[in-house]
Scaffold this motif. Structure first.
Motif, PDB file in Angstrom:
ATOM      1  N   ALA A   1       0.849  -1.228   0.207  1.00 36.32           N
ATOM      2  CA  ALA A   1      -0.023  -0.218  -0.063  1.00 36.32           C
ATOM      3  C   ALA A   1       0.877   1.301   0.000  1.00 36.32           C
ATOM      4  CB  ALA A   1      -0.903   0.038   1.306  1.00 36.32           C
ATOM      5  N   MET A   2       0.305   2.222  -0.709  1.00 36.55           N
ATOM      6  CA  MET A   2       1.170   3.545  -0.563  1.00 36.55           C
ATOM      7  C   MET A   2       0.302   4.748  -0.263  1.00 36.55           C
ATOM      8  SD  MET A   2       4.125   2.540  -1.659  1.00 36.55           S
ATOM      9  CE  MET A   2       4.803   4.499  -2.101  1.00 36.55           C
ATOM     10  N   GLY A   3       0.817   5.522   0.492  1.00 43.45           N
ATOM     11  CA  GLY A   3       0.009   6.897   1.013  1.00 43.45           C
ATOM     12  C   GLY A   3       0.632   8.103   0.641  1.00 43.45           C
ATOM     13  N   TRP A   4      -0.189   9.224   0.578  1.00 49.42           N
ATOM     14  CA  TRP A   4       0.330  10.643   0.285  1.00 49.42           C
ATOM     15  C   TRP A   4      -0.439  11.275   1.723  1.00 49.42           C
ATOM     16  CZ3 TRP A   4       3.480  12.352  -3.089  1.00 49.42           C
ATOM     17  CH2 TRP A   4       3.801  11.885  -4.332  1.00 49.42           C
ATOM     18  N   TYR A   5       0.490  12.093   2.438  1.00 53.06           N
ATOM     19  CA  TYR A   5       0.173  12.644   3.476  1.00 53.06           C
ATOM     20  C   TYR A   5       0.567  14.220   2.931  1.00 53.06           C
ATOM     21  CZ  TYR A   5      -0.985   8.767   6.256  1.00 53.06           C
ATOM     22  OH  TYR A   5      -1.655   7.622   6.715  1.00 53.06           O
ATOM     23  N   ARG A   6       0.236  15.261   3.845  1.00 52.81           N
ATOM     24  CA  ARG A   6       0.400  16.563   3.834  1.00 52.81           C
ATOM     25  C   ARG A   6       0.814  17.375   4.973  1.00 52.81           C
ATOM     26  NH1 ARG A   6      -4.305  19.533   0.422  1.00 52.81           N
ATOM     27  NH2 ARG A   6      -5.891  19.528   2.344  1.00 52.81           N
ATOM     28  N   GLN A   7       1.579  18.363   5.072  1.00 51.93           N
ATOM     29  CA  GLN A   7       1.824  19.078   6.124  1.00 51.93           C
ATOM     30  C   GLN A   7       2.159  20.686   5.785  1.00 51.93           C
ATOM     31  OE1 GLN A   7       5.264  18.113   8.805  1.00 51.93           O
ATOM     32  NE2 GLN A   7       3.937  18.701  10.589  1.00 51.93           N
TER      33      GLN A   7
ATOM     34  N   LEU B   1      -3.835  13.274   6.362  1.00 54.00           N
ATOM     35  CA  LEU B   1      -3.984  12.200   5.248  1.00 54.00           C
ATOM     36  C   LEU B   1      -4.724  12.797   3.872  1.00 54.00           C
ATOM     37  CD1 LEU B   1      -3.984   9.108   4.135  1.00 54.00           C
ATOM     38  CD2 LEU B   1      -6.414   9.199   5.150  1.00 54.00           C
ATOM     39  N   VAL B   2      -3.861  12.514   2.741  1.00 59.63           N
ATOM     40  CA  VAL B   2      -4.395  12.911   1.768  1.00 59.63           C
ATOM     41  C   VAL B   2      -5.183  11.771   0.963  1.00 59.63           C
ATOM     42  CG1 VAL B   2      -3.816  13.690  -0.908  1.00 59.63           C
ATOM     43  CG2 VAL B   2      -2.592  14.659   1.091  1.00 59.63           C
ATOM     44  N   GLY B   3      -4.402  10.584   1.005  1.00 58.14           N
ATOM     45  CA  GLY B   3      -4.890   9.232   0.579  1.00 58.14           C
ATOM     46  C   GLY B   3      -4.108   8.151   0.406  1.00 58.14           C
ATOM     47  N   ILE B   4      -4.736   6.891   0.588  1.00 57.87           N
ATOM     48  CA  ILE B   4      -3.978   5.866   0.250  1.00 57.87           C
ATOM     49  C   ILE B   4      -4.417   4.831  -0.660  1.00 57.87           C
ATOM     50  CG2 ILE B   4      -3.404   3.725   1.809  1.00 57.87           C
ATOM     51  CD1 ILE B   4      -3.357   5.431   4.299  1.00 57.87           C
ATOM     52  N   ILE B   5      -3.652   4.176  -1.223  1.00 55.53           N
ATOM     53  CA  ILE B   5      -4.032   3.274  -2.383  1.00 55.53           C
ATOM     54  C   ILE B   5      -3.348   1.797  -1.980  1.00 55.53           C
ATOM     55  CG2 ILE B   5      -1.937   3.861  -3.785  1.00 55.53           C
ATOM     56  CD1 ILE B   5      -3.875   3.142  -6.399  1.00 55.53           C
ATOM     57  N   GLY B   6      -4.351   1.000  -1.714  1.00 56.28           N
ATOM     58  CA  GLY B   6      -3.888  -0.500  -1.655  1.00 56.28           C
ATOM     59  C   GLY B   6      -3.137  -1.088  -2.693  1.00 56.28           C
ATOM     60  N   ARG B   7      -2.642  -2.288  -2.272  1.00 54.06           N
ATOM     61  CA  ARG B   7      -1.980  -3.018  -3.267  1.00 54.06           C
ATOM     62  C   ARG B   7      -3.009  -3.555  -4.471  1.00 54.06           C
ATOM     63  NH1 ARG B   7      -0.311  -8.774  -0.472  1.00 54.06           N
ATOM     64  NH2 ARG B   7      -2.378  -9.685  -0.232  1.00 54.06           N
ATOM     65  N   GLY B   8      -4.322  -3.661  -4.062  1.00 53.69           N
ATOM     66  CA  GLY B   8      -5.407  -4.033  -5.195  1.00 53.69           C
ATOM     67  C   GLY B   8      -5.894  -2.876  -5.892  1.00 53.69           C
ATOM     68  N   GLY B   9      -5.568  -1.741  -5.705  1.00 55.18           N
ATOM     69  CA  GLY B   9      -5.994  -0.606  -6.178  1.00 55.18           C
ATOM     70  C   GLY B   9      -7.053   0.100  -5.565  1.00 55.18           C
ATOM     71  N   SER B  10      -7.651  -0.352  -4.361  1.00 53.84           N
ATOM     72  CA  SER B  10      -8.487   0.201  -3.477  1.00 53.84           C
ATOM     73  C   SER B  10      -8.003   1.654  -2.951  1.00 53.84           C
ATOM     74  CB  SER B  10      -9.224  -0.409  -2.380  1.00 53.84           C
ATOM     75  OG  SER B  10      -8.091  -0.756  -1.639  1.00 53.84           O
TER      76      SER B  10
ATOM     77  N   TYR C   1       3.982  17.808   0.620  1.00 53.25           N
ATOM     78  CA  TYR C   1       3.352  16.465   0.363  1.00 53.25           C
ATOM     79  C   TYR C   1       4.660  15.399   0.554  1.00 53.25           C
ATOM     80  CZ  TYR C   1      -0.827  19.024  -1.149  1.00 53.25           C
ATOM     81  OH  TYR C   1      -1.859  19.596  -0.944  1.00 53.25           O
ATOM     82  N   TYR C   2       3.979  14.435   1.204  1.00 54.48           N
ATOM     83  CA  TYR C   2       4.784  13.413   1.639  1.00 54.48           C
ATOM     84  C   TYR C   2       4.561  11.997   1.139  1.00 54.48           C
ATOM     85  CZ  TYR C   2       7.031  16.419   4.970  1.00 54.48           C
ATOM     86  OH  TYR C   2       7.710  17.245   5.860  1.00 54.48           O
ATOM     87  N   CYS C   3       5.087  11.224   0.656  1.00 53.20           N
ATOM     88  CA  CYS C   3       5.079   9.851   0.393  1.00 53.20           C
ATOM     89  C   CYS C   3       5.270   9.004   1.518  1.00 53.20           C
ATOM     90  CB  CYS C   3       5.634   9.509  -1.046  1.00 53.20           C
ATOM     91  SG  CYS C   3       5.252   7.842  -1.675  1.00 53.20           S
ATOM     92  N   TYR C   4       4.391   7.820   1.736  1.00 54.31           N
ATOM     93  CA  TYR C   4       4.465   7.074   2.740  1.00 54.31           C
ATOM     94  C   TYR C   4       4.177   5.493   2.421  1.00 54.31           C
ATOM     95  CZ  TYR C   4       3.907   4.865   7.325  1.00 54.31           C
ATOM     96  OH  TYR C   4       3.773   4.193   8.554  1.00 54.31           O
ATOM     97  N   VAL C   5       5.109   4.843   2.927  1.00 55.29           N
ATOM     98  CA  VAL C   5       5.171   3.425   2.836  1.00 55.29           C
ATOM     99  C   VAL C   5       4.758   2.729   4.221  1.00 55.29           C
ATOM    100  CG1 VAL C   5       6.001   1.037   1.656  1.00 55.29           C
ATOM    101  CG2 VAL C   5       6.778   3.496   0.908  1.00 55.29           C
ATOM    102  N   PRO C   6       3.663   2.488   4.318  1.00 53.40           N
ATOM    103  CA  PRO C   6       3.099   1.767   5.786  1.00 53.40           C
ATOM    104  C   PRO C   6       3.579   0.475   6.101  1.00 53.40           C
ATOM    105  CG  PRO C   6       1.161   2.521   4.162  1.00 53.40           C
ATOM    106  CD  PRO C   6       2.257   2.530   3.516  1.00 53.40           C
TER     107      PRO C   6
END
Length: 116
Positions: A33-39, A50-59, A96-101
């Motif tokens: 899963a990959m996430g975008w956050y911002r500060q 939280l801006v958004g998170i995309i799961g490995r299946g695309g959700s 804007y930050y990219c995050y790998v949970p």
């Protein structure tokens, strides 16, 4: 240590668009899963939003403040996740930050500045 690398930030006028990219090497990207956050700048004590998170299946789950304006997508062949930002507002100004949970890893961020 694996670290995401963001790009694509910059300055834009209100109503404009930008697309951010985040590349991650050294992981099984398609399974992550990959996430975008911002500060917002000048608020270091404020929790990242939280801006958004995309799961490995695309959700995808979006933060309420960006729903309908921002779109997250991923290209597993390129180990890249994208954030398409449309109808930008001054309140979207932030780093804007990219995050790998799965590995709790943050990128260094990319600044987006929206002027009125």
């Amino acid at each position: 240590q694996v670290q995401p690398v963001e790009s694509g930030g910059g300055a834009v006028q209100a109503g404009g668009s930008l697309r951010l990219s985040c590349v991650v090497s050294g992981i099984s990207f398609s399974f992550a899963a990959m996430g975008w956050y911002r500060q917002a700048p000048g608020n270091p004590g404020k929790q990242r939003e939280l801006v958004g998170i995309i799961g490995r299946g695309g959700s995808i789950n979006y933060g309420d403040s960006v729903k309908g304006r921002f779109t997250i997508s991923r290209d597993n062949a390129k180990n890249t996740v994208y954030l398409q930002m449309n109808s930008l507002k001054p309140d979207d100004t932030a780093v804007y930050y990219c995050y790998v949970p799965t590995i709790d890893s943050w990128g260094s961020g990319t600044l987006v500045t929206v002027s009125s």
